[in-house]
Design an enzyme around this catalytic site. Structure first.
Site, PDB file in Angstrom:
ATOM      1  N   ASP A  66       0.836  -1.204   0.000  1.00 55.99           N
ATOM      2  CA  ASP A  66       0.000   0.000   0.000  1.00 55.99           C
ATOM      3  C   ASP A  66       0.869   1.252   0.000  1.00 55.99           C
ATOM      4  O   ASP A  66       1.984   1.235   0.522  1.00 55.99           O
ATOM      5  CB  ASP A  66      -0.909  -0.033   1.247  1.00 55.99           C
ATOM      6  N   ASN A 109     -10.384  -2.788  -6.527  1.00 54.50           N
ATOM      7  CA  ASN A 109      -9.545  -1.898  -7.346  1.00 54.50           C
ATOM      8  C   ASN A 109     -10.106  -1.664  -8.756  1.00 54.50           C
ATOM      9  O   ASN A 109      -9.724  -0.697  -9.421  1.00 54.50           O
ATOM     10  CB  ASN A 109      -8.107  -2.429  -7.465  1.00 54.50           C
TER      11      ASN A 109
HETATM   12  C1  FPP Z   1      -1.644   0.239  -3.418  1.00 51.41           C
HETATM   13  O1  FPP Z   1      -1.253   1.580  -3.461  1.00 51.41           O
HETATM   14  C2  FPP Z   1      -1.119  -0.502  -4.541  1.00 51.41           C
HETATM   15  C3  FPP Z   1      -1.870  -1.079  -5.534  1.00 51.41           C
HETATM   16  C4  FPP Z   1      -3.324  -0.987  -5.555  1.00 51.41           C
HETATM   17  C5  FPP Z   1      -1.259  -1.794  -6.642  1.00 51.41           C
HETATM   18  C6  FPP Z   1      -0.042  -2.590  -6.355  1.00 51.41           C
HETATM   19  C7  FPP Z   1       0.647  -2.836  -7.628  1.00 51.41           C
HETATM   20  C8  FPP Z   1       1.972  -2.737  -7.871  1.00 51.41           C
HETATM   21  C9  FPP Z   1       2.967  -2.472  -6.812  1.00 51.41           C
HETATM   22  C10 FPP Z   1       2.505  -2.889  -9.256  1.00 51.41           C
HETATM   23  C11 FPP Z   1       2.106  -4.086 -10.064  1.00 51.41           C
HETATM   24  C12 FPP Z   1       2.449  -5.387  -9.477  1.00 51.41           C
HETATM   25  C13 FPP Z   1       3.272  -6.353  -9.958  1.00 51.41           C
HETATM   26  C14 FPP Z   1       3.263  -7.664  -9.293  1.00 51.41           C
HETATM   27  C15 FPP Z   1       4.202  -6.170 -11.081  1.00 51.41           C
HETATM   28  P1  FPP Z   1      -2.374   2.704  -3.552  1.00 51.41           P
HETATM   29  O2  FPP Z   1      -2.485   3.127  -4.972  1.00 51.41           O
HETATM   30  O3  FPP Z   1      -3.644   2.220  -2.933  1.00 51.41           O
HETATM   31  O4  FPP Z   1      -1.729   3.816  -2.665  1.00 51.41           O
HETATM   32  P2  FPP Z   1      -2.487   4.952  -1.818  1.00 51.41           P
HETATM   33  O5  FPP Z   1      -3.287   4.232  -0.759  1.00 51.41           O
HETATM   34  O6  FPP Z   1      -1.355   5.739  -1.245  1.00 51.41           O
HETATM   35  O7  FPP Z   1      -3.320   5.719  -2.777  1.00 51.41           O
END
Ligand code: FPP
Length: 247
Positions: free
Chosen positions: A18, A66
């Protein structure tokens, strides 16, 4: 360098990655740049886990919820995932890493599904570490899916209610065959489970760090493992029972 005991490593580490959005905001960048940086952290953590000898690494890469994000962000995440798999597949084979996916794989764009299936096929024989990606994943959906499967078996006379044990139920989940996580890490400071592995984390040790996912690296991973190793896992028993000093 954190001191960790190589003899007491968690077998299975699960991570709620996250904070990509917040990382980007802090740097006055767009959210997608945060995800791009997040992929570097994914790469570093996979390498670190493999080198340490962790047997299963589960990454929460995309939840069912998501899908409600702006289309541009969803598309970017799908693109990053596909690109990652295409770039890393050979290295996964060389490093003996098997890809597994949990979640509603059928929800993903067809080209991403194809890349995932090809990568799973190419890494099928690898048994060094399982990289378990949670994609279009939700813990409640997973449990419902298992219940539906069991009810269908019941209707066909293949199972009796009293035969539905914890073990049997576990084998109906998307994680079938994979032991429950020993350690669950969540980055960016939120004390939430967010519909992740609801059934499987019954006795998992939880570790929350304020570090945002794009800043999570090998050192942060070692810190989490050292913290895990400082705990006494009792699984409902008393300390005395665990230490063979039952009174
Ligand atoms: C959460 O941060 C992260 C995600 C919803 C996506 C995770 C994906 C990756 C790290 C990249 C793709 C994965 C692979 C395996 C190549 P957020 O966007 O919810 O952060 P925030 O809460 O600060 O807005």
């Amino acid at each position: 360098m954190e001191d960790i005991d190589k003899e007491k490593l968690p077998h299975h580490i699960a991570i709620i990655m996250d904070g990509n959005g917040r990382w980007a905001k802090k740097k006055l960048l767009n959210r997608i740049s945060g995800h791009v940086k997040g992929v570097n952290a994914v790469r570093e953590v996979i390498t670190a886990c493999r080198e340490l000898g962790i047997k299963v690494l589960t990454l929460y890469a995309f939840s069912i919820e998501n899908w409600k994000r702006p289309a541009e962000e969803v598309d970017a995440l799908m693109g990053l995932l596909k690109e990652y798999l295409q770039k890393e597949c050979e290295e996964m084979v060389q490093n003996n890493i098997r890809l597994n996916v949990i979640g509603r794989i059928e929800d993903l764009p067809p080209d991403v599904q194809t890349t995932l299936r090809e990568t799973m096929e190419k890494t099928r024989q690898d048994d060094g570490m399982i990289l378990n990606l949670a994609l279009s994943y939700g813990g409640r959906s997973e449990i419902l899916h298992a219940v539906q499967g069991i009810l269908a078996d019941f209707q066909r006379g293949k199972v009796k209610p009293e035969e539905i044990t914890v073990q049997r139920f576990s084998q109906c989940l998307w994680t079938r065959g994979i032991p429950d996580p020993d350690l669950l890490i969540r980055t960016s400071g939120e004390f939430r489970i967010s519909n992740f592995l609801l059934w499987q984390i019954a006795y998992t040790e939880l570790y929350v760090t304020d570090t945002l996912w794009p800043d999570f690296d090998r050192q942060e991973l070692l810190k989490a493992i050292a913290d895990y190793q400082s705990r006494e896992r009792r699984f409902g028993l008393t300390s005395e029972q665990l230490n063979g000093r039952e009174e």
